[in-house]
Design a protein around this motif. Structure first.
Motif, PDB file in Angstrom:
ATOM      1  N   PHE A  94       0.820  -1.209   0.000  1.00 20.74           N
ATOM      2  CA  PHE A  94       0.000   0.000   0.000  1.00 20.74           C
ATOM      3  C   PHE A  94       0.856   1.261   0.000  1.00 20.74           C
ATOM      4  CE2 PHE A  94      -2.338  -3.465   1.852  1.00 20.74           C
ATOM      5  CZ  PHE A  94      -3.638  -3.319   1.398  1.00 20.74           C
ATOM      6  N   SER A  95       2.165   1.083  -0.156  1.00 25.88           N
ATOM      7  CA  SER A  95       3.097   2.208  -0.059  1.00 25.88           C
ATOM      8  C   SER A  95       2.789   3.317  -1.059  1.00 25.88           C
ATOM      9  CB  SER A  95       4.533   1.713  -0.266  1.00 25.88           C
ATOM     10  OG  SER A  95       5.440   2.789  -0.292  1.00 25.88           O
ATOM     11  N   LYS A  96       2.679   2.973  -2.326  1.00 25.61           N
ATOM     12  CA  LYS A  96       2.444   3.984  -3.370  1.00 25.61           C
ATOM     13  C   LYS A  96       1.166   4.768  -3.113  1.00 25.61           C
ATOM     14  CE  LYS A  96       1.613   4.474  -8.344  1.00 25.61           C
ATOM     15  NZ  LYS A  96       1.552   3.771  -9.658  1.00 25.61           N
ATOM     16  N   PHE A  97       0.083   4.051  -2.806  1.00 22.79           N
ATOM     17  CA  PHE A  97      -1.210   4.714  -2.619  1.00 22.79           C
ATOM     18  C   PHE A  97      -1.209   5.557  -1.342  1.00 22.79           C
ATOM     19  CE2 PHE A  97      -1.877   0.610  -4.766  1.00 22.79           C
ATOM     20  CZ  PHE A  97      -2.299   1.087  -5.999  1.00 22.79           C
ATOM     21  N   THR A  98      -0.527   5.070  -0.308  1.00 29.96           N
ATOM     22  CA  THR A  98      -0.451   5.827   0.939  1.00 29.96           C
ATOM     23  C   THR A  98       0.301   7.131   0.731  1.00 29.96           C
ATOM     24  OG1 THR A  98      -0.491   3.796   2.272  1.00 29.96           O
ATOM     25  CG2 THR A  98       0.351   5.781   3.330  1.00 29.96           C
ATOM     26  N   ILE A  99       1.429   7.056   0.066  1.00 30.09           N
ATOM     27  CA  ILE A  99       2.245   8.252  -0.165  1.00 30.09           C
ATOM     28  C   ILE A  99       1.519   9.260  -1.057  1.00 30.09           C
ATOM     29  CG2 ILE A  99       4.342   9.084  -1.321  1.00 30.09           C
ATOM     30  CD1 ILE A  99       5.741   6.561  -0.287  1.00 30.09           C
ATOM     31  N   ARG A 100       0.884   8.777  -2.121  1.00 28.47           N
ATOM     32  CA  ARG A 100       0.222   9.687  -3.052  1.00 28.47           C
ATOM     33  C   ARG A 100      -1.018  10.335  -2.431  1.00 28.47           C
ATOM     34  NH1 ARG A 100       2.273  10.938  -7.252  1.00 28.47           N
ATOM     35  NH2 ARG A 100       0.394  12.160  -7.679  1.00 28.47           N
ATOM     36  N   THR A 101      -1.820   9.545  -1.742  1.00 35.77           N
ATOM     37  CA  THR A 101      -3.018  10.121  -1.118  1.00 35.77           C
ATOM     38  C   THR A 101      -2.642  11.084   0.004  1.00 35.77           C
ATOM     39  OG1 THR A 101      -3.215   8.174   0.332  1.00 35.77           O
ATOM     40  CG2 THR A 101      -4.532   8.192  -1.695  1.00 35.77           C
ATOM     41  N   LEU A 102      -1.577  10.767   0.729  1.00 36.35           N
ATOM     42  CA  LEU A 102      -1.137  11.646   1.807  1.00 36.35           C
ATOM     43  C   LEU A 102      -0.584  12.956   1.241  1.00 36.35           C
ATOM     44  CD1 LEU A 102      -0.811  12.019   4.816  1.00 36.35           C
ATOM     45  CD2 LEU A 102       1.382  10.823   4.687  1.00 36.35           C
ATOM     46  N   PHE A 103       0.185  12.854   0.166  1.00 36.03           N
ATOM     47  CA  PHE A 103       0.742  14.048  -0.467  1.00 36.03           C
ATOM     48  C   PHE A 103      -0.372  14.952  -0.992  1.00 36.03           C
ATOM     49  CE2 PHE A 103       2.290  16.411  -4.150  1.00 36.03           C
ATOM     50  CZ  PHE A 103       3.413  17.046  -3.623  1.00 36.03           C
ATOM     51  N   ASN A 104      -1.421  14.336  -1.504  1.00 35.92           N
ATOM     52  CA  ASN A 104      -2.555  15.094  -2.041  1.00 35.92           C
ATOM     53  C   ASN A 104      -3.591  15.446  -0.980  1.00 35.92           C
ATOM     54  OD1 ASN A 104      -1.734  15.187  -4.836  1.00 35.92           O
ATOM     55  ND2 ASN A 104      -2.204  13.004  -4.955  1.00 35.92           N
ATOM     56  N   ARG A 105      -3.228  15.206   0.279  1.00 34.31           N
ATOM     57  CA  ARG A 105      -4.058  15.573   1.428  1.00 34.31           C
ATOM     58  C   ARG A 105      -5.419  14.881   1.441  1.00 34.31           C
ATOM     59  NH1 ARG A 105      -1.041  20.007   0.045  1.00 34.31           N
ATOM     60  NH2 ARG A 105       0.150  20.973   1.745  1.00 34.31           N
ATOM     61  N   VAL A 172      -2.281   7.206  12.555  1.00 30.76           N
ATOM     62  CA  VAL A 172      -3.311   8.225  12.380  1.00 30.76           C
ATOM     63  C   VAL A 172      -2.815   9.570  12.908  1.00 30.76           C
ATOM     64  CG1 VAL A 172      -5.590   9.008  13.143  1.00 30.76           C
ATOM     65  CG2 VAL A 172      -5.273   6.654  12.356  1.00 30.76           C
ATOM     66  N   VAL A 173      -2.160   9.539  14.064  1.00 31.43           N
ATOM     67  CA  VAL A 173      -1.571  10.764  14.617  1.00 31.43           C
ATOM     68  C   VAL A 173      -0.521  11.330  13.656  1.00 31.43           C
ATOM     69  CG1 VAL A 173      -0.103  11.684  16.466  1.00 31.43           C
ATOM     70  CG2 VAL A 173      -2.027  10.177  17.031  1.00 31.43           C
ATOM     71  N   MET A 174       0.284  10.444  13.085  1.00 34.12           N
ATOM     72  CA  MET A 174       1.316  10.870  12.140  1.00 34.12           C
ATOM     73  C   MET A 174       0.693  11.498  10.896  1.00 34.12           C
ATOM     74  SD  MET A 174       4.439   8.541  10.615  1.00 34.12           S
ATOM     75  CE  MET A 174       5.017   8.159  12.261  1.00 34.12           C
ATOM     76  N   ILE A 175      -0.361  10.869  10.383  1.00 37.13           N
ATOM     77  CA  ILE A 175      -1.047  11.383   9.189  1.00 37.13           C
ATOM     78  C   ILE A 175      -1.622  12.773   9.455  1.00 37.13           C
ATOM     79  CG2 ILE A 175      -3.086  11.055   7.723  1.00 37.13           C
ATOM     80  CD1 ILE A 175      -2.545   7.993   8.021  1.00 37.13           C
ATOM     81  N   LYS A 176      -2.154  12.977  10.641  1.00 35.02           N
ATOM     82  CA  LYS A 176      -2.794  14.244  10.984  1.00 35.02           C
ATOM     83  C   LYS A 176      -1.786  15.355  11.235  1.00 35.02           C
ATOM     84  CE  LYS A 176      -7.282  13.114  11.290  1.00 35.02           C
ATOM     85  NZ  LYS A 176      -8.378  13.825  10.575  1.00 35.02           N
ATOM     86  N   TRP A 177      -0.703  15.049  11.967  1.00 32.69           N
ATOM     87  CA  TRP A 177       0.184  16.104  12.426  1.00 32.69           C
ATOM     88  C   TRP A 177       1.622  16.018  11.912  1.00 32.69           C
ATOM     89  CZ3 TRP A 177      -3.594  14.202  15.873  1.00 32.69           C
ATOM     90  CH2 TRP A 177      -4.567  15.143  16.230  1.00 32.69           C
ATOM     91  N   TRP A 178       2.011  14.906  11.307  1.00 31.49           N
ATOM     92  CA  TRP A 178       3.366  14.808  10.762  1.00 31.49           C
ATOM     93  C   TRP A 178       3.335  13.964   9.489  1.00 31.49           C
ATOM     94  CZ3 TRP A 178       7.772  11.050  11.989  1.00 31.49           C
ATOM     95  CH2 TRP A 178       8.984  11.525  11.452  1.00 31.49           C
ATOM     96  N   PRO A 179       2.651  14.424   8.443  1.00 33.24           N
ATOM     97  CA  PRO A 179       2.489  13.637   7.217  1.00 33.24           C
ATOM     98  C   PRO A 179       3.799  13.316   6.512  1.00 33.24           C
ATOM     99  CG  PRO A 179       1.722  15.899   6.910  1.00 33.24           C
ATOM    100  CD  PRO A 179       1.942  15.715   8.367  1.00 33.24           C
ATOM    101  N   THR A 180       4.781  14.204   6.626  1.00 30.71           N
ATOM    102  CA  THR A 180       6.068  13.941   5.961  1.00 30.71           C
ATOM    103  C   THR A 180       6.802  12.760   6.598  1.00 30.71           C
ATOM    104  OG1 THR A 180       7.092  15.644   7.361  1.00 30.71           O
ATOM    105  CG2 THR A 180       6.395  16.301   5.153  1.00 30.71           C
ATOM    106  N   GLY A 181       6.331  12.331   7.769  1.00 29.57           N
ATOM    107  CA  GLY A 181       6.938  11.168   8.408  1.00 29.57           C
ATOM    108  C   GLY A 181       6.696   9.885   7.635  1.00 29.57           C
TER     109      GLY A 181
END
Length: 201
Positions: A94-105, A172-181
């Motif tokens: 799920f790496s590609k989809f996680t990174i792309r969706t996270l980058f696109n907020r 979830v905490v990382m996604i909300k407050w530290w997405p670049t992690g």
């Protein structure tokens, strides 16, 4: 920071955390948490399946060595530990989809990817650790040396459930407050222009 430096820091961080978590005692005698797989989940989301499999192999040898478990049944122990840790590579699918969706907020989609990847990994861990219960000596070693309670299928499933919940909360905490992690600065899943925006942040 160069690409190789970033990668080396990630590998050393995961290795240290996996070994450290392998020494964390079980909260009870019937429940063992598989927390040492959580750092591999993080690395898997960032780097994918194959790099995580290789790192899991290295971690397996280091963990067993750190615990001094070089017994006559070392091959079986190494195999089980490796299989447990290699389960941490499942989120890499799920790496590609996680990174792309996270980058696109797209937070909801990202959380869904993270929850699904870690859940499937937890399920595989449950099966592997559950099968280890058929070997009393191996189950005892996993419990008292690596704090992996594999005395019954029930204890295994409960342990992996709690591990999944802990990991899910962290991500979830990382996604909300530290997405670049969760997004490597030199990831191949983003275009050069998108990577440039990361490097300039």
């Amino acid at each position: 920071m160069s690409k190789n430096t970033e990668l080396l820091i990630e590998i050393m961080t995961v290795l240290v955390l996996v070994v450290a978590f392998s020494f964390v005692p079980s909260p009870t005698t019937t429940l063992g948490l598989f927390t040492m797989v959580i750092p591999l989940w993080w690395y898997s989301f960032r780097r994918g399946v194959l790099p995580t499999v290789i790192l899991a192999l290295i971690c397996s040898v280091v963990v067993v060595t750190a615990h001094g478990e070089w017994s006559s049944d070392i091959v079986s122990l190494l195999l089980v530990v490796f299989l447990l840790l290699i389960s941490g590579a499942i989120p890499g699918f799920f790496s590609k989809f996680t990174i792309r969706t996270l980058f696109n907020r797209k937070t909801t989609s990202t959380i869904l990817n993270v929850m699904t990847g870690t859940f499937l990994s937890s399920l595989l861990i449950s099966i592997i650790a559950g099968l280890a219960t058929s070997n009393a000596d191996l189950a005892n070693t996993l419990q008292h040396t690596l704090n992996v309670v594999a005395t019954s299928w029930g204890s295994v499933f409960l342990g992996t459930l709690f591990t999944w919940l802990i990991g899910a909360i962290i991500f979830v905490v990382m996604i909300k407050w530290w997405p670049t992690g969760l997004i490597p600065r030199f990831t191949r899943h983003l275009s050069r222009r998108e990577r440039s925006s990361l490097l300039n942040d």
